[in-house]
Design a protein around this motif. Structure first.
Motif, PDB file in Angstrom:
ATOM      1  N   GLU A  17       0.818  -1.291   0.082  1.00  0.00           N
ATOM      2  CA  GLU A  17      -0.007   0.069   0.030  1.00  0.00           C
ATOM      3  C   GLU A  17       0.956   1.214   0.018  1.00  0.00           C
ATOM      4  N   GLU A  28       2.438   1.766  -3.428  1.00  0.00           N
ATOM      5  CA  GLU A  28       1.008   2.185  -4.279  1.00  0.00           C
ATOM      6  C   GLU A  28       0.577   3.622  -4.091  1.00  0.00           C
ATOM      7  N   LEU A  29       0.699   4.072  -2.788  1.00  0.00           N
ATOM      8  CA  LEU A  29       0.508   5.329  -2.664  1.00  0.00           C
ATOM      9  C   LEU A  29       1.761   6.329  -3.169  1.00  0.00           C
ATOM     10  N   LEU A  88       3.410   5.710  -5.656  1.00  0.00           N
ATOM     11  CA  LEU A  88       3.259   5.907  -7.354  1.00  0.00           C
ATOM     12  C   LEU A  88       1.984   6.845  -7.334  1.00  0.00           C
ATOM     13  N   ARG A  89       1.011   6.910  -6.799  1.00  0.00           N
ATOM     14  CA  ARG A  89       0.030   7.638  -7.085  1.00  0.00           C
ATOM     15  C   ARG A  89       0.268   9.118  -7.122  1.00  0.00           C
ATOM     16  N   ARG A  90       1.197   9.422  -5.999  1.00  0.00           N
ATOM     17  CA  ARG A  90       1.509  10.605  -5.657  1.00  0.00           C
ATOM     18  C   ARG A  90       2.468  11.204  -6.890  1.00  0.00           C
ATOM     19  N   TYR A 114       2.521   9.957 -10.046  1.00  0.00           N
ATOM     20  CA  TYR A 114       1.848  10.625 -11.309  1.00  0.00           C
ATOM     21  C   TYR A 114       0.889  11.647 -10.989  1.00  0.00           C
ATOM     22  N   ASN A 115       0.456  12.010  -9.738  1.00  0.00           N
ATOM     23  CA  ASN A 115      -0.452  12.977  -9.688  1.00  0.00           C
ATOM     24  C   ASN A 115       0.280  14.479  -9.605  1.00  0.00           C
ATOM     25  N   GLU A 116       1.716  14.224  -9.518  1.00  0.00           N
ATOM     26  CA  GLU A 116       2.402  15.237  -9.375  1.00  0.00           C
ATOM     27  C   GLU A 116       3.089  15.894 -10.773  1.00  0.00           C
TER      28      GLU A 116
END
Length: 92
Positions: free
Chosen positions: A79, A82-83, A85-87, A89-91
């Motif tokens: 987790e 994954e968090l 990676l999300r950060r 791609y969001n940046e």
């Protein structure tokens, strides 16, 4: 809740308490664990590889037969990755 279930939950809580104490007493454990998880994340049997290397390179010992607490730790590592990676791609 049955006494057997309460006993299992108490065991998981005890294991997690020991783990948290180790992480708080040696902050490099968290960093090393995440690095190791990142290294093996997409490989077949990644959790086994992660558990073995964490056991070999930190004071955390994950036996071959995993407890609920061991499974929780490996799930949390996933987790966290994954968090991250999300950060990332969001940046972008």
């Amino acid at each position: 809740m049955s006494s057997a279930e309460e006993s299992r939950q108490a065991k998981v809580i005890d294991e997690l308490r020991v783990f948290i104490k180790k992480v708080l007493s040696d902050p490099t454990i968290a960093v090393k664990s995440v690095e190791i998880a990142r290294k093996y994340r997409n490989q077949p049997n990644s959790n086994e590889l992660i558990a073995r290397e964490i056991s070999a390179n930190t004071t955390i010992r994950i036996p071959e037969s995993w407890s609920r607490a061991d499974h929780m730790f490996l799930d949390i590592l996933d987790e966290v990755l994954e968090l991250g990676l999300r950060r990332l791609y969001n940046e972008s």
